[in-house]
Design a protein around this motif. Structure first.
Motif, short mmCIF file in Angstrom:
data_model
loop_
_atom_site.label_atom_id
_atom_site.label_comp_id
_atom_site.label_asym_id
_atom_site.label_seq_id
_atom_site.Cartn_x
_atom_site.Cartn_y
_atom_site.Cartn_z
N ALA A 225 0.83 -1.20 0.00
CA ALA A 225 0.00 0.00 0.00
C ALA A 225 0.87 1.25 0.00
CB ALA A 225 -0.93 0.00 1.21
N GLY A 226 0.35 2.31 -0.64
CA GLY A 226 1.15 3.50 -0.85
C GLY A 226 1.25 4.44 0.33
N GLU A 227 0.52 4.19 1.44
CA GLU A 227 0.64 5.11 2.57
C GLU A 227 2.03 5.08 3.17
OE1 GLU A 227 -1.68 1.49 4.26
OE2 GLU A 227 -1.67 2.73 2.46
N LEU A 228 2.68 3.91 3.15
CA LEU A 228 4.06 3.80 3.63
C LEU A 228 4.61 2.45 3.22
CD1 LEU A 228 5.59 4.99 6.92
CD2 LEU A 228 5.93 2.61 6.28
N TYR A 229 5.75 2.46 2.58
CA TYR A 229 6.48 1.23 2.31
C TYR A 229 7.97 1.56 2.27
CZ TYR A 229 6.04 2.99 -2.51
OH TYR A 229 6.05 3.77 -3.64
N ALA A 230 8.79 0.56 2.54
CA ALA A 230 10.23 0.74 2.67
C ALA A 230 10.95 -0.17 1.70
CB ALA A 230 10.69 0.45 4.10
N LEU A 231 12.00 0.35 1.09
CA LEU A 231 12.89 -0.40 0.21
C LEU A 231 14.29 -0.34 0.78
CD1 LEU A 231 10.45 0.20 -1.80
CD2 LEU A 231 12.17 0.22 -3.62
#
Length: 753
Positions: free
Chosen positions: A469-475
């Motif tokens: 989901a685009g509210e928060l993600y980490a790479l």
């Protein structure tokens, strides 16, 4: 006697009919009686043989008719066949224009027939009724299309998300059902996930760079973020006594904007100079047209975080390829880590900054608890990397082995060996027949590079088993660096940015070794949002009660499924999806598809915030219930009890905060509140006080239980009075008061069964 006559031309201003001497009109006066009838034979021709002076040319008869071409003395125009591009283009334009004109005429003809229809409204009343009907039809059709196209029609089983193990592994299979949660066989010895792990504090903190996507006009929201979760001590250090900011000492928050509009350039520049926490990307402001890729491309070259300020950790990031890259410390923002501010005060120049371990993309309508986010990314950082996939089987070798086995097991001759045939006839077979590369094109093998230890992690909320989901993600930084350089990714920048990012990760050369780590319990929407992802504010104490209820439900489901399998002719195949019970989506605060309404209309500010906490007594107060708002507030849980004595382990992100009031409510619920409430303090004091003798022990215990832990008289009378007025069937004894106080918990457990 003949006189010469002057010929009058039409150009001299006389009409042809008056100047013509051979006109059928005469200058003699009309006779007083009617003329004699004409004979039966009448040719109808004029006595004048000149075409130019005939009656049709008279201006009194209207428009001049077109003269036929066969009577002209001009040479006839012949059709000429030309192959030139100009004539062809002109013919196409004329044909296109003819088609347009024909279409307009057809539409005009249809409209004319429609208007002339007897049922077409012509009076004002019928016209208004028709317009009203068309409006209702248009609105209904719009809502129907929204419902059909909306993929979220049912609330999600968030209680199951908090109990069942979260997804952690390679990219989810596209053949997996979007709603797959339970699969047969059901787990019999289920162990709910627990966080944090015991060795969390022995791991070195992770470097986290958080880019909060914003726009030029969102000044007020950026100020809210600066003053709440980006800087608050309970967001950076966690619950309880915290860790002194060690965990988030390498966590940095920056606002990411596109090019501001002309009217906002000066204001944005002043804000940048004041707070030193804004990044302007070289793209126009957008959401799904390349801003995310531009951010990761910028982060691969310009994102930096503070170094490790302590070295007393058991596990340190020493084998990563990007740890040696450094940059001078930038100008700090007010909400940067306290260790970075101390370093600038004590050292000149300060220690250089290093590359982050994770780059996080977040929206400005998300409320992020920094200590919770860093703790989960820290655990992912030091996990063992996924093993590479096994090499593909050699089909030629398998075929040769199978043919050899078949030849040994039967009397039939083995398959002919092409190499033996070629050597017998003294010629060489090509490489595509023998399966070996040609000797002339043999290239010396280069030594293989050692496998990289850089983590490949994609962390976030897994939506429908497809994308984060685009509210928060980490790479992880290795993925960010690859995204910024891969030419294929640069062609996939337009579209829904969260879905596009997941497509990038699936196209990675080592896609099977990227760990997709999902967190679907502690990331949710605001309680007032009313979406499928929304419920009350969660704390570990409530999640523990939820896990116990879901574990009992799974046991009952397993027994029911076993009975159905034993009675059915065919057993249930392994891996079949089992629908989650509806009560797993139940929330004591919010209801899907409806606007939030407080449990009581006269709640104070503190009471209304407490009512937004999932499973709290305040969220279950009703007008006709025996539990009052004052009593629910008195027996609320403190922060230490809600976090079960741990520093982290609770909510990570609250999303869909569309109003500033919702943002402040989230800050009050997650950052404010007492660690220990007065009632809990009284109970602890009562437990520590030992009775002087056995004769006084029973009255003391009775007084504590009747007053909820109070040892004096007024609290006991207050609770008993509330019980007597709200529930007349109950007595005023100590046991009845204890039952009334615990009733909300019983109602919650009974409603979920």
């Amino acid at each position: 006697m003949l006189y010469p006559t002057r010929s009058v031309e039409p150009s001299e201003g006389y009409p042809p009919s008056a100047a013509s001497v051979c006109s059928t009109a005469t200058n003699t006066p009309l006779p007083s009686r009617a003329s004699s009838p004409l004979p039966f034979y009448y040719s109808g021709t004029s006595s004048c043989s000149s075409d130019s002076e005939s009656e049709p040319e008279s201006p009194l008869l209207g428009r001049t008719q077109r003269r036929p071409l066969w009577r002209d003395n001009r040479p006839r125009r012949r059709w000429s066949l030309s192959i030139g591009a100009t004539n062809a283009d002109g013919w196409r334009r004329r044909r296109r224009w003819r088609d347009v004109v024909w279409g307009l005429r057809s539409c005009k003809r249809v409209v004319r027939r429609l208007v002339r229809h007897p049922l077409f409204p012509k009076t004002p009343v019928t016209i208004l009724l028709t317009l009203l009907f068309l409006t209702i039809f248009g609105v209904s059709l719009t809502f129907l299309l929204i419902y059909i196209l909306n993929p979220d029609k049912d609330p999600l089983p968030w209680r199951g998300y908090c109990t069942l193990p979260q997804y952690s592994g390679g990219p989810p299979s596209l053949s997996l059902s979007p709603t797959a949660l339970l699969q047969t066989p059901l787990p019999t010895n289920l162990t709910p996930p627990a966080f944090p792990p015991p060795d969390l504090d022995s791991l070195a903190p992770a470097g986290v760079f958080i880019g909060v996507f914003s726009m030029d006009t969102a000044v007020e929201r950026r100020m809210y973020v600066r003053s709440t979760w980006a800087n608050h001590v309970r967001s950076r250090e966690g619950a309880g006594a915290g860790d002194g900011g060690v965990g988030t000492s390498r966590t940095v928050v920056r606002f990411i904007l596109g090019q501001p509009r002309k009217d906002w350039e000066r204001r944005v520049q002043l804000e940048m100079d004041t707070y030193n926490d804004m990044v302007i990307l070289p793209v126009q402001e957008n959401m799904n047209s390349g801003k995310t890729h531009a951010f990761f491309s910028w982060a691969a070259n310009h994102s930096w975080v503070p170094p490790l300020y302590q070295d007393n950790f058991t596990t340190m990031p020493e084998e990563f390829s990007y740890t040696n890259a450094t940059s001078p410390a930038p100008v700090l923002a007010s909400h940067d880590p306290a260790f970075a501010h101390q370093d600038q005060l004590m050292h000149s120049p300060p220690r250089p900054w290093v590359r982050p371990d994770f780059v996080v993309k977040a929206d400005d309508d998300s409320f992020v608890m920094l200590a919770e986010l860093e703790a989960r990314l820290r655990v992912e950082l030091y996990k063992e990397p996924l093993p590479p996939p096994p090499p593909p089987p050699d089909r030629k070798q398998q075929w040769s082995q199978q043919s050899h086995v078949q030849a040994q097991g039967t009397d039939e001759p083995a398959i002919l060996d092409f190499n033996q045939i070629a050597s017998y006839f003294d010629f060489a077979l090509p490489s595509y027949v023998t399966g070996t590369p040609a000797t002339t094109s043999t290239v010396p093998a280069t030594p293989a590079e050692p496998p990289s230890r850089d983590p490949l992690v994609f962390w976030g909320y897994l939506v429908k088993n497809r994308f984060m989901a685009g509210e928060l993600y980490a790479l992880s930084f290795a993925l960010v660096d690859w995204v910024s350089k891969d030419p294929l990714v640069k062609t996939m920048t337009r579209g829904a940015e969260d879905k596009q990012t997941s497509k990038w990760i699936r196209s990675h050369p080592k896609a099977s070794q990227i760990r997709w780590s999902s967190e679907r319990c502690w990331i949710y929407d605001h309680p007032r949002a009313g979406t499928v992802y929304s419920h009350g504010f969660l704390f570990p104490s409530e999640v523990k009660r939820v896990q116990e209820g879901v574990a009992r439900d799974i046991e009952r489901l397993a027994q029911q499924l076993a009975k159905e399998t034993s009675t059915a002719a065919v057993a249930v195949p392994s891996g079949q999806n089992v629908p989650a019970p509806e009560k797993w989506s139940h929330s004591t605060v919010s209801t899907f598809g409806s606007r939030y309404s407080p449990p009581s209309g006269d709640l104070s500010l503190e009471y209304s915030v407490e009512a937004l906490v999932e499973g709290s007594d305040m969220s279950m107060v009703h007008e006709d219930s025996s539990l009052t708002a004052d009593l629910a507030w008195k027996y609320r849980e403190g922060r230490r009890k809600r976090y079960a004595g741990q520093r982290v382990g609770g909510t990570v992100v609250v999303h869909f905060i569309k109003k500033n009031m919702w943002f402040l409510e989230t800050a009050a619920a997650l950052l404010h509140g007492e660690d220990v409430t007065p009632m809990e303090r009284a109970l602890e004091h009562a437990r520590t006080v030992e009775p002087s003798d056995s004769a006084d022990s029973e009255p003391a215990e009775e007084g504590v239980s009747s007053a909820g832990g109070a040892t004096d008289g007024p609290p006991t009378a207050e609770v008993q009075g509330s019980s007597a007025t709200t529930d007349p069937d109950m007595g005023t004894g100590a046991a009845n008061t204890r039952t009334m106080v615990r009733r909300p918990r019983d109602f919650r457990d009974r409603g979920l069964q």
